[in-house]
Motif scaffolding. Sequence first.
Motif, PDB file in Angstrom:
ATOM      1  N   GLY A 142       0.827  -1.201   0.000  1.00  0.00           N
ATOM      2  CA  GLY A 142       0.000   0.000   0.000  1.00  0.00           C
ATOM      3  C   GLY A 142       0.864   1.254   0.000  1.00  0.00           C
ATOM      4  N   ASP A 143       1.980   1.197   0.739  1.00  0.00           N
ATOM      5  CA  ASP A 143       2.913   2.326   0.735  1.00  0.00           C
ATOM      6  C   ASP A 143       3.493   2.537  -0.660  1.00  0.00           C
ATOM      7  N   VAL A 144       3.824   1.446  -1.314  1.00  0.00           N
ATOM      8  CA  VAL A 144       4.392   1.530  -2.663  1.00  0.00           C
ATOM      9  C   VAL A 144       3.380   2.155  -3.627  1.00  0.00           C
ATOM     10  N   ALA A 145       2.129   1.735  -3.511  1.00  0.00           N
ATOM     11  CA  ALA A 145       1.101   2.265  -4.404  1.00  0.00           C
ATOM     12  C   ALA A 145       0.898   3.770  -4.199  1.00  0.00           C
ATOM     13  N   ALA A 146       1.104   4.250  -2.965  1.00  0.00           N
ATOM     14  CA  ALA A 146       0.891   5.665  -2.666  1.00  0.00           C
ATOM     15  C   ALA A 146       2.146   6.507  -2.889  1.00  0.00           C
ATOM     16  N   ALA A 147       3.267   5.849  -3.171  1.00  0.00           N
ATOM     17  CA  ALA A 147       4.534   6.579  -3.296  1.00  0.00           C
ATOM     18  C   ALA A 147       4.561   7.409  -4.574  1.00  0.00           C
ATOM     19  N   ARG A 148       5.324   8.481  -4.514  1.00  0.00           N
ATOM     20  CA  ARG A 148       5.534   9.340  -5.685  1.00  0.00           C
ATOM     21  C   ARG A 148       6.934   9.935  -5.599  1.00  0.00           C
ATOM     22  N   PRO A 149       7.522  10.329  -6.706  1.00  0.00           N
ATOM     23  CA  PRO A 149       8.887  10.879  -6.653  1.00  0.00           C
ATOM     24  C   PRO A 149       8.913  12.225  -5.933  1.00  0.00           C
ATOM     25  N   HIS A 150       9.986  12.465  -5.224  1.00  0.00           N
ATOM     26  CA  HIS A 150      10.205  13.795  -4.656  1.00  0.00           C
ATOM     27  C   HIS A 150      10.503  14.752  -5.811  1.00  0.00           C
ATOM     28  N   PRO A 151       9.975  15.982  -5.773  1.00  0.00           N
ATOM     29  CA  PRO A 151      10.183  16.901  -6.902  1.00  0.00           C
ATOM     30  C   PRO A 151      11.647  17.252  -7.158  1.00  0.00           C
ATOM     31  N   HIS A 152      12.500  17.068  -6.148  1.00  0.00           N
ATOM     32  CA  HIS A 152      13.912  17.364  -6.331  1.00  0.00           C
ATOM     33  C   HIS A 152      14.769  16.135  -6.006  1.00  0.00           C
ATOM     34  N   GLY A 153      14.239  14.956  -6.292  1.00  0.00           N
ATOM     35  CA  GLY A 153      14.950  13.730  -5.975  1.00  0.00           C
ATOM     36  C   GLY A 153      15.334  12.930  -7.195  1.00  0.00           C
ATOM     37  N   SER A 154      16.289  12.040  -7.035  1.00  0.00           N
ATOM     38  CA  SER A 154      16.693  11.125  -8.111  1.00  0.00           C
ATOM     39  C   SER A 154      17.242   9.853  -7.492  1.00  0.00           C
ATOM     40  N   VAL A 155      17.067   8.741  -8.206  1.00  0.00           N
ATOM     41  CA  VAL A 155      17.620   7.447  -7.818  1.00  0.00           C
ATOM     42  C   VAL A 155      18.335   6.877  -9.026  1.00  0.00           C
ATOM     43  N   VAL A 156      19.577   6.451  -8.825  1.00  0.00           N
ATOM     44  CA  VAL A 156      20.362   5.900  -9.930  1.00  0.00           C
ATOM     45  C   VAL A 156      21.023   4.606  -9.485  1.00  0.00           C
ATOM     46  N   CYS A 157      21.432   3.801 -10.464  1.00  0.00           N
ATOM     47  CA  CYS A 157      22.087   2.529 -10.215  1.00  0.00           C
ATOM     48  C   CYS A 157      23.575   2.648 -10.534  1.00  0.00           C
ATOM     49  N   ASP A 158      24.409   2.155  -9.631  1.00  0.00           N
ATOM     50  CA  ASP A 158      25.845   2.077  -9.901  1.00  0.00           C
ATOM     51  C   ASP A 158      26.054   0.954 -10.915  1.00  0.00           C
ATOM     52  N   PRO A 159      26.551   1.249 -12.105  1.00  0.00           N
ATOM     53  CA  PRO A 159      26.657   0.220 -13.137  1.00  0.00           C
ATOM     54  C   PRO A 159      27.666  -0.880 -12.811  1.00  0.00           C
ATOM     55  N   ASP A 160      28.546  -0.653 -11.835  1.00  0.00           N
ATOM     56  CA  ASP A 160      29.535  -1.674 -11.470  1.00  0.00           C
ATOM     57  C   ASP A 160      29.051  -2.596 -10.358  1.00  0.00           C
ATOM     58  N   THR A 161      28.352  -2.049  -9.363  1.00  0.00           N
ATOM     59  CA  THR A 161      27.945  -2.863  -8.211  1.00  0.00           C
ATOM     60  C   THR A 161      26.481  -3.260  -8.241  1.00  0.00           C
ATOM     61  N   GLY A 162      25.642  -2.549  -8.990  1.00  0.00           N
ATOM     62  CA  GLY A 162      24.207  -2.814  -9.004  1.00  0.00           C
ATOM     63  C   GLY A 162      23.453  -2.098  -7.905  1.00  0.00           C
ATOM     64  N   SER A 163      24.151  -1.525  -6.938  1.00  0.00           N
ATOM     65  CA  SER A 163      23.484  -0.838  -5.835  1.00  0.00           C
ATOM     66  C   SER A 163      22.813   0.446  -6.313  1.00  0.00           C
ATOM     67  N   PHE A 164      21.779   0.847  -5.580  1.00  0.00           N
ATOM     68  CA  PHE A 164      21.070   2.090  -5.888  1.00  0.00           C
ATOM     69  C   PHE A 164      21.490   3.180  -4.917  1.00  0.00           C
ATOM     70  N   TYR A 165      21.566   4.397  -5.432  1.00  0.00           N
ATOM     71  CA  TYR A 165      21.854   5.571  -4.617  1.00  0.00           C
ATOM     72  C   TYR A 165      20.810   6.631  -4.915  1.00  0.00           C
ATOM     73  N   GLY A 166      20.386   7.317  -3.865  1.00  0.00           N
ATOM     74  CA  GLY A 166      19.376   8.350  -4.025  1.00  0.00           C
ATOM     75  C   GLY A 166      19.877   9.677  -3.482  1.00  0.00           C
ATOM     76  N   ALA A 167      19.423  10.754  -4.104  1.00  0.00           N
ATOM     77  CA  ALA A 167      19.748  12.104  -3.640  1.00  0.00           C
ATOM     78  C   ALA A 167      18.486  12.943  -3.683  1.00  0.00           C
ATOM     79  N   VAL A 168      18.269  13.725  -2.657  1.00  0.00           N
ATOM     80  CA  VAL A 168      17.138  14.646  -2.606  1.00  0.00           C
ATOM     81  C   VAL A 168      17.669  16.022  -2.219  1.00  0.00           C
TER      82      VAL A 168
END
Length: 274
Positions: free
Chosen positions: A112-138
């Motif tokens: 239910g939390d996932v369904a209600a989620a939305r991106p932060h207007p000043h946020g981003s999530v990217v994947c490290d192409p070497d490790t596969g891990s995700f990093y987010g910045a807001v």
Amino acid sequence: MKAYDVVLGTYEIAVAAHRVGPPPRPAGWAGPAGPAIDPATWPRSPRTGQPLVHDATIALPPEYRYRSPNLVAMAVFDWPDESGFLPAPANFAAALAGDLSYVAHPDDPFWGDVAAARPHPHGSVVCDPDTGSFYGAVWLTAAEFTGPRTERPRQGRQLAPAEDLPPSDERVRFGRFGDLWLVERDNDPNAGRAPGQADYVDVRLLDDDDADFIDVDERFSHVHFGGTLMDPNGLGRRDISAWYMEIHRLGGLWVGDDENLVLDLATDQVFSFR
């Protein structure tokens, strides 16, 4: 343009690191509690919907507020996933599209939390192409930076096979938690210079006999804004501006091979990987 170290600990520790310029000033915190953002906008894994882990929220010096003077701080998050660069597993992909019939816990309130989620207007999530891990910045407004801290949204009961979140005690053992302070760097020859550019001084190539020699690891912090690059693995493939930030170990953050996480504050992508 000046370079700044970010010092973790008490004000007395920050004062001990202070060598020039104005006194140390509060610069945020490292630890699991996030800034005052709407929990629905907390960064999530695009593969599985899991909420990323908050590592640190750091105030930006005025000259590093490149994107906007009204965005005064940056919150940094991470999420371990060895297969982050691959498509989501079929059951998670279906669940993210609203079909919960293929997941192990369809009654988990997490969905239910996932369904209600939305991106932060000043946020981003990217994947490290070497490790596969995700990093987010807001990027944060003053109200989001100074308001009540937000707890991480609940984590889903089912993890994907490649998601391997270290236990909290391990993040504490290897991480660095507490208050952050901004301290002006003393006589950094690269303040205002972009690493890799022609005028950048690679002080690691100098020796004790050189008049410009400085022991950067003794002198400067691995968490900092601008100036001399501190990543022990070097610049690699990265091409970053002078308005950059490096982070190491804050809040349990770990980057492959124990390198530093580099964020370019002059770009929308923000993260710069080797």
